[in-house]
Design an enzyme around this catalytic site. Structure first.
Site, PDB file in Angstrom:
ATOM      1  N   ILE A 186       0.861  -1.186   0.000  1.00 60.11           N
ATOM      2  CA  ILE A 186       0.000   0.000   0.000  1.00 60.11           C
ATOM      3  C   ILE A 186       0.895   1.232   0.000  1.00 60.11           C
ATOM      4  O   ILE A 186       1.728   1.406   0.905  1.00 60.11           O
ATOM      5  CB  ILE A 186      -0.930  -0.008   1.235  1.00 60.11           C
ATOM      6  CG1 ILE A 186      -1.846  -1.238   1.152  1.00 60.11           C
ATOM      7  CG2 ILE A 186      -1.758   1.274   1.309  1.00 60.11           C
ATOM      8  CD1 ILE A 186      -2.667  -1.481   2.392  1.00 60.11           C
ATOM      9  N   ASN A 194      -5.538   1.996  -9.972  1.00 58.33           N
ATOM     10  CA  ASN A 194      -5.487   0.606  -9.521  1.00 58.33           C
ATOM     11  C   ASN A 194      -6.626  -0.160 -10.169  1.00 58.33           C
ATOM     12  O   ASN A 194      -7.665   0.418 -10.498  1.00 58.33           O
ATOM     13  CB  ASN A 194      -5.628   0.541  -8.002  1.00 58.33           C
ATOM     14  CG  ASN A 194      -5.492  -0.889  -7.475  1.00 58.33           C
ATOM     15  OD1 ASN A 194      -4.677  -1.672  -7.982  1.00 58.33           O
ATOM     16  ND2 ASN A 194      -6.295  -1.245  -6.494  1.00 58.33           N
ATOM     17  N   HIS A 203      -9.102  -3.425  -9.348  1.00 57.78           N
ATOM     18  CA  HIS A 203      -9.516  -4.288  -8.238  1.00 57.78           C
ATOM     19  C   HIS A 203     -10.569  -5.286  -8.737  1.00 57.78           C
ATOM     20  O   HIS A 203     -11.491  -4.906  -9.466  1.00 57.78           O
ATOM     21  CB  HIS A 203     -10.092  -3.419  -7.106  1.00 57.78           C
ATOM     22  CG  HIS A 203     -10.447  -4.223  -5.906  1.00 57.78           C
ATOM     23  ND1 HIS A 203      -9.493  -4.711  -5.031  1.00 57.78           N
ATOM     24  CD2 HIS A 203     -11.638  -4.669  -5.443  1.00 57.78           C
ATOM     25  CE1 HIS A 203     -10.100  -5.407  -4.088  1.00 57.78           C
ATOM     26  NE2 HIS A 203     -11.394  -5.398  -4.306  1.00 57.78           N
ATOM     27  N   GLU A 248     -10.920  -7.583 -16.638  1.00 57.19           N
ATOM     28  CA  GLU A 248      -9.849  -6.648 -16.242  1.00 57.19           C
ATOM     29  C   GLU A 248      -8.971  -6.311 -17.438  1.00 57.19           C
ATOM     30  O   GLU A 248      -8.626  -5.153 -17.680  1.00 57.19           O
ATOM     31  CB  GLU A 248      -8.968  -7.280 -15.155  1.00 57.19           C
ATOM     32  CG  GLU A 248      -9.666  -7.475 -13.826  1.00 57.19           C
ATOM     33  CD  GLU A 248      -8.747  -8.063 -12.770  1.00 57.19           C
ATOM     34  OE1 GLU A 248      -7.534  -7.777 -12.788  1.00 57.19           O
ATOM     35  OE2 GLU A 248      -9.235  -8.808 -11.913  1.00 57.19           O
TER      36      GLU A 248
HETATM   37  C1  GRF Z   1      -5.835  -8.923 -10.445  1.00 56.30           C
HETATM   38  O1  GRF Z   1      -6.964  -9.695 -10.176  1.00 56.30           O
HETATM   39  C2  GRF Z   1      -6.060  -7.508  -9.973  1.00 56.30           C
HETATM   40  O2  GRF Z   1      -7.375  -7.086 -10.060  1.00 56.30           O
HETATM   41  C3  GRF Z   1      -5.644  -7.572  -8.528  1.00 56.30           C
HETATM   42  O3  GRF Z   1      -4.557  -8.460  -8.512  1.00 56.30           O
HETATM   43  C4  GRF Z   1      -4.642  -9.348  -9.623  1.00 56.30           C
HETATM   44  C5  GRF Z   1      -3.356  -9.223 -10.380  1.00 56.30           C
HETATM   45  O4  GRF Z   1      -3.266 -10.155 -11.421  1.00 56.30           O
HETATM   46  N1  GRF Z   1      -5.365  -6.275  -8.001  1.00 56.30           N
HETATM   47  P1  GRF Z   1      -2.096 -10.092 -12.466  1.00 56.30           P
HETATM   48  O5  GRF Z   1      -0.785 -10.095 -11.694  1.00 56.30           O
HETATM   49  O6  GRF Z   1      -2.263  -8.840 -13.267  1.00 56.30           O
HETATM   50  O7  GRF Z   1      -2.235 -11.334 -13.296  1.00 56.30           O
END
Ligand code: GRF
Length: 193
Positions: free
Chosen positions: A96, A111, A113, A178
């Site tokens: 953090i 970020n 999430h 994502e």
């Molecule tokens: C992802 O699920 C992201 O949302 C979270 O941590 C994970 C990271 O995955 N914060 P990666 O290392 O990008 O594969």
């Protein structure tokens, strides 16, 4: 797009601690027409799998031990300044950042999430989402402030949960979402800088 014609691409830094699949999706996005480039990668973990990708892509990276937080953050700030980084994209970065770091970095910190914030801040999101029998989950890109997973929400993508979903299958679905929204959000911000 037009806004940046003839201008230099915006430099971003991606912070990782592990696998780096979001880093990969961001790098892949920049291989098409984009207004930013991944100038460097920062990690608190020497064994982060994502660092292999940085090496392969010849992207400069910095590994910092965060045992001494102040010193670590100072090193990171210096590194970013040298590289003219304007945007930090946290992507599975498990530390953090301090209030002071956020104040001293004169750029945007984002970020991603794996939940529909403000619900399910913190870790083990998929397990908690399933325990609560939610029908939808998803992911959120947000600005970073000093409170965990609490900065302004920029974009979210919903994912439908099926009856037979497990934490693993749900995390796969969410991760796919994502990979879609993170690079696009960065691009959108760059267009407005
Ligand atoms: C992802 O699920 C992201 O949302 C979270 O941590 C994970 C990271 O995955 N914060 P990666 O290392 O990008 O594969």
């Amino acid at each position: 797009m037009e806004k940046l014609i003839g201008k230099k691409k915006i430099s971003i830094a991606v912070f990782i601690s592990g696998r780096g699949s979001n880093l990969k999706s961001i790098i892949n996005f920049t291989k098409r027409k984009s207004n930013f480039k991944v100038r460097c990668v920062v990690s608190d973990n020497r064994s982060a799998k994502g660092l292999e990708l940085a090496k392969k892509e010849k992207i400069k990276y910095l590994v910092v031990n965060f045992k001494k937080y102040n010193q670590a953050e100072n090193r990171v700030l210096k590194f970013l300044q040298n590289k003219n980084v304007q945007i930090i994209a946290l992507a599975g970065f498990m530390k953090i950042l301090s209030k002071l770091f956020i104040k001293r970095f004169h750029g945007i910190i984002l970020n991603i999430h794996p939940s529909l914030l403000p619900k399910y801040k913190g870790l083990n999101t998929h397990k908690r989402v399933l325990e609560n029998k939610e029908r939808y989950s998803g992911c959120t890109v947000h600005l970073v402030n000093e409170k965990l997973d609490s900065g302004k929400i920029l974009i979210q993508k919903k994912v439908k949960i099926s009856n037979n979903d497990t934490s693993k299958s749900l995390s796969k679905k969410v991760l796919k979402a994502e990979h879609l929204i993170y690079p696009k959000t960065i691009e959108r911000i760059c267009l407005n800088l």
